[in-house]
Design a protein around this motif. Structure first.
Motif, short mmCIF file in Angstrom:
data_model
loop_
_atom_site.label_atom_id
_atom_site.label_comp_id
_atom_site.label_asym_id
_atom_site.label_seq_id
_atom_site.Cartn_x
_atom_site.Cartn_y
_atom_site.Cartn_z
N CYS A 177 0.85 -1.19 0.00
CA CYS A 177 0.00 0.00 0.00
C CYS A 177 0.88 1.23 0.00
O CYS A 177 1.93 1.25 0.64
CB CYS A 177 -0.90 -0.03 1.23
N MET A 178 0.48 2.26 -0.74
CA MET A 178 1.27 3.49 -0.80
C MET A 178 0.50 4.64 -0.18
O MET A 178 -0.73 4.64 -0.19
CB MET A 178 1.55 3.85 -2.25
N THR A 179 1.24 5.60 0.32
CA THR A 179 0.61 6.81 0.80
C THR A 179 1.05 7.94 -0.13
O THR A 179 2.24 8.11 -0.38
CB THR A 179 1.07 7.15 2.23
N ILE A 180 0.09 8.67 -0.63
CA ILE A 180 0.43 9.82 -1.48
C ILE A 180 0.06 11.08 -0.73
O ILE A 180 -1.09 11.27 -0.31
CB ILE A 180 -0.30 9.74 -2.83
N ILE A 181 1.06 11.89 -0.51
CA ILE A 181 0.83 13.13 0.21
C ILE A 181 0.92 14.26 -0.82
O ILE A 181 1.97 14.45 -1.42
CB ILE A 181 1.86 13.30 1.33
#
Ligand SMILES: *[C@@H]1O[C@H](CO)[C@@H](O)[C@H](O)[C@H]1NC(C)=O
Ligand SMILES: *[C@@H]1O[C@H](CO)[C@@H](O)[C@H](O)[C@H]1NC(C)=O
Ligand SMILES: *[C@@H]1O[C@H](CO)[C@@H](O)[C@H](O)[C@H]1NC(C)=O
Length: 603
Positions: free
Chosen positions: A28-32
């Protein structure tokens, strides 16, 4: 060539191709992001979006994302430094650990905007927090020619002995050709070759785990030990350089509430060391704030307690019979006296003395007339007396020839029952038990004491306390230096183990070393090297006599068995005799005085 609608910005196309190539295994990736008009890359993995221009909530949102398993990051915010600070906080506060988190930092605004120059994307590389992330990729806009945009793909050097915070150009991407110049791995730091990077290791001398300050003529590095070898071998494998960080005075140390710490644990916690070793157990409190490696050594914690000493000799005359037997004899005496008194026509005249005399097989005084009634009672009493007397005589003989000892200390219950102190130089011995709710363990904890090594050495000669030791998998013992060979003669290892523990290596949370070290430890177990190292280190550096003395402490007493009669044996009887004589003299003197007074008053 990736075909995408014209609406996509060049950097979005670049990002898409990076994600496709390198984030395949990402869960899972987090995009900020800070721009609403952003086209997010599509991916097989899950994506969590965080609007990141509010630095207050950034940490909370990131923590939630990280706990949900989204621990790879694509960041496009105005001040990437804020992200790095929040990232480090998330790593420390969160419960999710990952060695190989990936971070991509994008330029805050689109290329061509005039304020682009006011941001220095490389500033993050000089931050202390960044140096703990192996793979950070910065995408920096390079130039814009007509419709083509060029981006530099930059990471930090990370490996090598010096300057490992310096930026390093990996590749270049052009938007018109949509190709990379070198097509290299954009996340190159897989920890397989650190090129001599310095790895700081916290530890102190504790045999046989770690031995420092050895003679460099004998041991080239001046250090050895089971756990030291793990780290040295690790660095030989991934080409790093070990540098020891020491706080010997605090040994294992601890972490204070004000987020500082001392000793091995404190040094790792404060990032003064990358790796902490020396018999660190899998303690819960430390787990909350640090990374643990796979278990290395299974150790058993127990005590050597003072050996039972010979019983005091005045107790010896009482030993042939146990308590119930003595009670039985008392009642026999009473019943016999009652029987004799009845036979005597309900008169207690001389009855008790006569009964006592018969029970210790003394002859009766010659009396001119005795009825048959009395004779038959006395006859039965004599037979009883004969049996008791012989039984006692036999018991006494065995008491005198086979040495009798106090009860030995074998179990935790024994220690608690006798309120025997046990201890060592540091509280670390009880960290594993401190959360226990068991009443017996709580009592055991209340008897634990720490003293300086000198004091422990003194106490070991007085046999006034038990000392905690470790029994290692290959059969050797970790015994404090304060137990000398002379003192070890008087100690016996307990049967009970207080607890078993797994030794681990501690690192900062989500340390890049954790995964690699686990692979290393797995290989060591697989090959059985840990047991071989334990034996080698033990034979080389431990006091073999102390080891043997402790190991055989439970079997050596069988050897010294029957001994000839000595003064020590009869001393107890003389003691009782002396006591009797003293009491009778006192009574005699008192009688004379009392009699004088009586005669004076009567005259
Ligand atoms: C994080 O998650 C917790 C519970 O899952 C929630 O209560 C909290 O509001 C969330 N924080 C933010 C900033 O969304
Ligand atoms: C290990 O690192 C040194 C630099 O300290 C380097 O010269 C050497 O080539 C490296 N060894 C390997 C096998 O890569
Ligand atoms: C943290 O607390 C410990 C003990 O409570 C104290 O010795 C130390 O000086 C404190 N450190 C700081 C930086 O306040």
């Amino acid at each position: 060539m990736i075909l995408l609608p014209q609406a996509f910005l060049p950097i979005e196309i670049l990002l898409q191709s990076i994600v496709e190539t390198f984030f395949d295994s990402s869960h899972c990736m987090t995009i900020i992001f800070s721009q609403e008009s952003w086209h997010m890359p599509s991916s097989n993995s899950h994506i969590m979006y965080i609007f990141g221009n509010n630095s207050e909530s950034l940490f909370d949102l990131m923590l939630n994302a990280s706990e949900a398993g989204c621990s790879d990051y694509i960041v496009q915010i105005n001040d990437p430094k804020e992200f790095i600070i929040a990232f480090d906080k998330v790593v420390h506060m969160g419960n999710v650990r990952r060695s190989d988190r990936k971070v991509i930092i994008l330029p805050p605004t689109r290329i061509g905007d005039e304020n682009i120059a006011s941001y220095d994307l490389f500033e993050i590389f000089s931050m202390q927090e960044t140096s703990f992330i192996a793979n950070v990729l910065v995408i920096a806009p390079k130039e814009k020619e007509s419709n083509c945009e060029t981006y530099d793909l930059i990471t930090h050097k990370f490996v090598g002995a010096v300057n490992n915070k310096d930026p390093m150009l990996l590749d270049r991407w052009n938007s018109c050709t949509t190709t990379f110049e070198n097509s290299v791995n954009l996340f190159p730091h897989d920890m397989s070759n650190l090129q001599g990077k310095i790895v700081k290791v916290a530890g102190f001398t504790y045999k046989p785990y770690v031995l420092l300050d050895l003679d460099t003529n004998v041991v080239p590095l001046g250090r050895d030990g089971m756990e030291m070898r793990i780290v040295d071998e690790f660095c030989r494998w991934i080409n790093c350089t070990v540098e020891m960080v020491r706080d010997d005075a605090h040994e294992w140390g601890e972490i204070y509430d004000n987020l500082t710490g001392v000793g091995v644990i404190g040094n790792v916690f404060e990032d003064k060391a990358d790796i902490g070793i020396t018999a660190l157990y899998s303690w819960f409190e430390e787990y909350v704030v640090m990374d643990f490696s796979a278990p290395i050594i299974r150790t058993a914690i127990t005590c050597i307690a003072p050996s039972p000493s010979l019983l005091a000799s005045w107790e010896m005359p009482f030993l042939p019979f146990n308590e119930y037997m003595w009670v039985g004899i008392l009642f026999t005496f009473l019943y016999a006296s009652v029987a004799l008194a009845i036979a005597n026509g309900f008169s207690t005249d001389e009855v008790f003395l006569t009964t006592f005399g018969i029970m210790i097989t003394q002859s009766r005084p010659e009396t001119s007339f005795l009825s048959w009634r009395i004779r038959s009672v006395v006859g039965w009493m004599m037979m009883t007396g004969l049996v008791i007397d012989n039984a006692y005589g036999g018991g006494l003989a065995s008491t005198f020839t086979v040495p009798k000892y106090e009860k030995s200390i074998d179990t935790i219950q024994d220690i608690v029952d006798r309120r025997l102190e046990w201890g060592a130089t540091h509280d670390a011995w009880i960290f594993s038990l401190i959360l226990s709710q068991e009443p017996l363990i709580k009592q055991l904890l209340s008897l634990f004491r720490t003293y300086p090594a000198e004091e422990l050495k003194r106490k070991s000669f007085k046999k006034s306390m038990a000392f905690s030791i470790e029994k290692l998998p290959a059969g050797y013992f970790a015994i404090g230096e304060y137990i000398t060979k002379e003192a070890s003669l008087d100690y016996t290892i307990m049967l009970d183990k207080f607890y078993y523990e797994q030794c681990v290596v501690m690192m900062r949370k989500s340390s890049p070393y954790t995964d690699k070290l686990n692979v290393h430890i797995g290989r060591l177990h697989e090959s059985g090297l840990m047991l071989a190292w334990e034996t080698q280190v033990a034979l080389r550096y431990l006091d073999y006599k102390v080891q043997l003395e402790v190991k055989l402490s439970r079997s050596k007493r069988d050897v010294e068995n029957i001994e000839p009669l000595g003064f020590r044996h009869v001393m107890g009887i003389f003691f009782i005799y002396g006591l009797g004589v003293t009491i009778s003299i006192l009574v005699f003197i008192m009688e004379i005085f009392a009699h004088k007074k009586n005669t004076r008053t009567s005259s």
